[in-house]
Design a protein around this motif. Structure first.
Motif, mmCIF file in Angstrom:
data_model
loop_
_atom_site.group_PDB
_atom_site.id
_atom_site.type_symbol
_atom_site.label_atom_id
_atom_site.label_comp_id
_atom_site.label_asym_id
_atom_site.label_seq_id
_atom_site.Cartn_x
_atom_site.Cartn_y
_atom_site.Cartn_z
ATOM 1 N N UNK A 125 0.816 -1.220 0.000
ATOM 2 C CA UNK A 125 0.000 0.000 0.000
ATOM 3 C C UNK A 125 0.848 1.268 0.000
ATOM 4 N N UNK A 126 2.156 1.133 0.161
ATOM 5 C CA UNK A 126 3.102 2.237 0.311
ATOM 6 C C UNK A 126 2.966 2.885 1.689
ATOM 7 N N UNK A 127 1.791 3.475 1.954
ATOM 8 C CA UNK A 127 1.561 4.097 3.263
ATOM 9 C C UNK A 127 0.061 4.296 3.441
ATOM 10 N N UNK A 128 -0.403 4.438 4.679
ATOM 11 C CA UNK A 128 -1.809 4.783 4.896
ATOM 12 C C UNK A 128 -2.078 6.228 4.454
ATOM 13 N N UNK A 129 -3.349 6.563 4.318
ATOM 14 C CA UNK A 129 -3.745 7.901 3.872
ATOM 15 C C UNK A 129 -3.253 8.959 4.855
ATOM 16 N N UNK A 130 -2.538 9.945 4.358
ATOM 17 C CA UNK A 130 -1.850 10.911 5.220
ATOM 18 C C UNK A 130 -2.810 11.776 6.032
ATOM 19 N N UNK A 131 -3.799 12.403 5.374
ATOM 20 C CA UNK A 131 -4.679 13.301 6.121
ATOM 21 C C UNK A 131 -5.571 12.544 7.106
ATOM 22 N N UNK A 132 -5.879 11.271 6.797
ATOM 23 C CA UNK A 132 -6.654 10.453 7.732
ATOM 24 C C UNK A 132 -5.829 10.149 8.983
ATOM 25 N N UNK A 133 -4.534 9.932 8.794
ATOM 26 C CA UNK A 133 -3.655 9.690 9.943
ATOM 27 C C UNK A 133 -3.578 10.906 10.854
ATOM 28 N N UNK A 134 -3.506 12.080 10.260
ATOM 29 C CA UNK A 134 -3.475 13.317 11.056
ATOM 30 C C UNK A 134 -4.733 13.400 11.920
ATOM 31 N N UNK A 135 -5.877 13.126 11.320
ATOM 32 C CA UNK A 135 -7.140 13.197 12.058
ATOM 33 C C UNK A 135 -7.175 12.180 13.187
ATOM 34 N N UNK A 136 -6.671 10.990 12.931
ATOM 35 C CA UNK A 136 -6.666 9.942 13.957
ATOM 36 C C UNK A 136 -5.744 10.316 15.116
ATOM 37 N N UNK A 137 -4.593 10.895 14.796
ATOM 38 C CA UNK A 137 -3.654 11.309 15.839
ATOM 39 C C UNK A 137 -4.278 12.360 16.749
ATOM 40 N N UNK A 138 -4.922 13.342 16.141
ATOM 41 C CA UNK A 138 -5.570 14.385 16.927
ATOM 42 C C UNK A 138 -6.735 13.807 17.737
ATOM 43 N N UNK A 139 -7.452 12.851 17.143
ATOM 44 C CA UNK A 139 -8.610 12.253 17.814
ATOM 45 C C UNK A 139 -8.204 11.509 19.077
ATOM 46 N N UNK A 140 -7.078 10.804 19.032
ATOM 47 C CA UNK A 140 -6.640 10.025 20.183
ATOM 48 C C UNK A 140 -6.406 10.894 21.414
ATOM 49 N N UNK A 141 -5.982 12.120 21.209
ATOM 50 C CA UNK A 141 -5.673 13.020 22.323
ATOM 51 C C UNK A 141 -6.810 13.974 22.671
#
Length: 389
Positions: free
Chosen positions: A263-279
């Motif tokens: 897959x090369x990498x997961x979707x970048x902007x989705x990862x940003x949202x998930x990181x912010x969501x966790x905190x």
């Protein structure tokens, strides 16, 4: 054996077959799909928009954004008691499902066996086969609330056994392993030198005082455990396709190489949202609201199924309920087809989840309470008319 040959050994999911059969059924109530009916919380969607506005539309690191891996490390330490280095022992995947074949490919050799408690999630056995191994079903039983026991494992372990998969809270049964269960399984894994996959994607949806225990938190277990989790169920983000893995560095390094050429990498902007969501405390408030509603639905469905004559263990986790239907005189597939055609209710035959699931059906209560009430009414009406209970 070539991968193309192994693909011939893997059959399409029985759940997907059911969905195909259900297409075009007017007025259908589907209790089949394992997906939250809640929308992703608004603040998480806003974080994704924020990432897009910031231009986060490019490739990211193969193992995932550092900010997300760091947020996952904090979450694991605080909620699970698992210490993992975000630089070398955590990676982000394209959905949690991807982690199984990539993780198995990191160490499994041709013909080695993987113990899988049955009934089991439909992806486990195909992942083992595609990775070159042999899946070995370990039956669990209604009498033990479908919880895996070491006594069950002892009957199926062999010199070829290399790994074990555990799933708590469980799909499809809703079973939740106790701390004693997890400790005994850990001792078994050490005794037989096994790698352990711990699928914890439903960890936050537990009821009646039950809780999730991460096997990787036990002394000496992190080095032989691949903890698999994700955002699909926890934050109702199924379509975002984000999962994560915590494992020893040598496993993560190999899995990252796999992802590099897959897959090369997961979707970048989705990862940003998930990181912010966790905190963000709002995320966990939303999780608790979902959990409470699932609990309300669970109580309804469990009560109605037993009242209509389908013996059902009360699940302690996830959002599934596993009901015995063999007493009706029908197979689980016949029962499911009857409900689809006569009641216009889609349920999944238990045999889709392995041999130990034969004679049962899985119902997902991740749908509106009112729809569940109507579905129970329809099912009971057909059972009475056909004199099956």
């Amino acid at each position: 054996m070539a991968l193309s040959d192994r693909l011939e050994l893997v059959n399409p999911s029985e759940i997907r077959k059911l969905f195909d059969l259900a297409q075009g059924v007017e007025g259908l109530i589907s209790l089949g799909i394992g997906e939250p009916d809640f929308d992703t919380p608004e603040h998480i969607k806003e974080y994704a928009k924020e990432a897009l506005d910031r231009g986060m539309t490019h490739y990211g690191p193969n193992a995932g954004l550092p900010m997300l891996r760091e947020a996952i490390a904090r979450k694991l330490k605080e909620q699970n008691g698992v210490e993992a280095d975000p630089k070398s022992e955590i990676m982000v995947t394209v959905g949690a499902n991807q982690a199984f074949i990539m993780g198995l490919a990191a160490f499994l050799r041709e013909g080695e066996e993987v113990l899988i408690p049955s009934p089991m999630f439909v992806s486990y056995a195909p992942a083992v086969i595609l990775a070159g191994g042999k899946p070995v079903e370990v039956p669990t039983y209604e009498e033990n609330e479908f919880r895996l026991s070491v006594d069950d494992l002892k009957k199926h372990v062999s010199e070829k056994t290399r790994a074990l998969i555990i799933n708590s809270p469980n799909n499809p049964t809703g079973a939740v392993l106790t701390r004693k269960d997890v400790e005994e399984i850990a001792d078994f894994a050490v005794e037989h030198d096994l790698m352990v996959f711990s699928d914890e994607v439903y960890e936050h949806f537990v009821y009646d005082g039950a809780r999730n225990y991460s096997i990787a938190s036990l002394d000496g277990m992190f080095e032989r455990t691949i903890t698999v989790n994700g955002f699909s169920k926890t934050f109702a983000m199924t379509g975002w396709r984000l999962g994560f893995v915590a494992a020893p560095a040598w496993i993560i390094e190999k899995m990252t190489r796999f992802q590099m050429y897959n897959a090369t990498c997961p979707v970048t902007f989705a990862q940003y949202a998930a990181a912010k969501a966790l905190d963000d405390p709002r995320s966990w408030k939303a999780v608790e609201e979902m959990r409470r509603e699932y609990d309300r639905r669970r109580n309804l469905v469990w009560k109605r199924l037993n009242e209509m004559g389908l013996p059902t263990v009360k699940p302690k986790g996830a959002f599934y309920i596993f009901s015995r239907v063999r007493d009706t005189g029908l197979t689980d597939k016949e029962f499911s087809e009857l409900m689809l055609k006569e009641a216009k209710v889609a349920v999944v035959p238990g045999s889709a989840f392995g041999k130990a699931g034969e004679g049962y059906i899985r119902i997902s209560y991740a749908t509106a309470y009112e729809k569940l009430e109507e579905a129970m009414d329809r099912m009971e009406k057909v059972l009475r008319e056909k004199k099956l209970v």
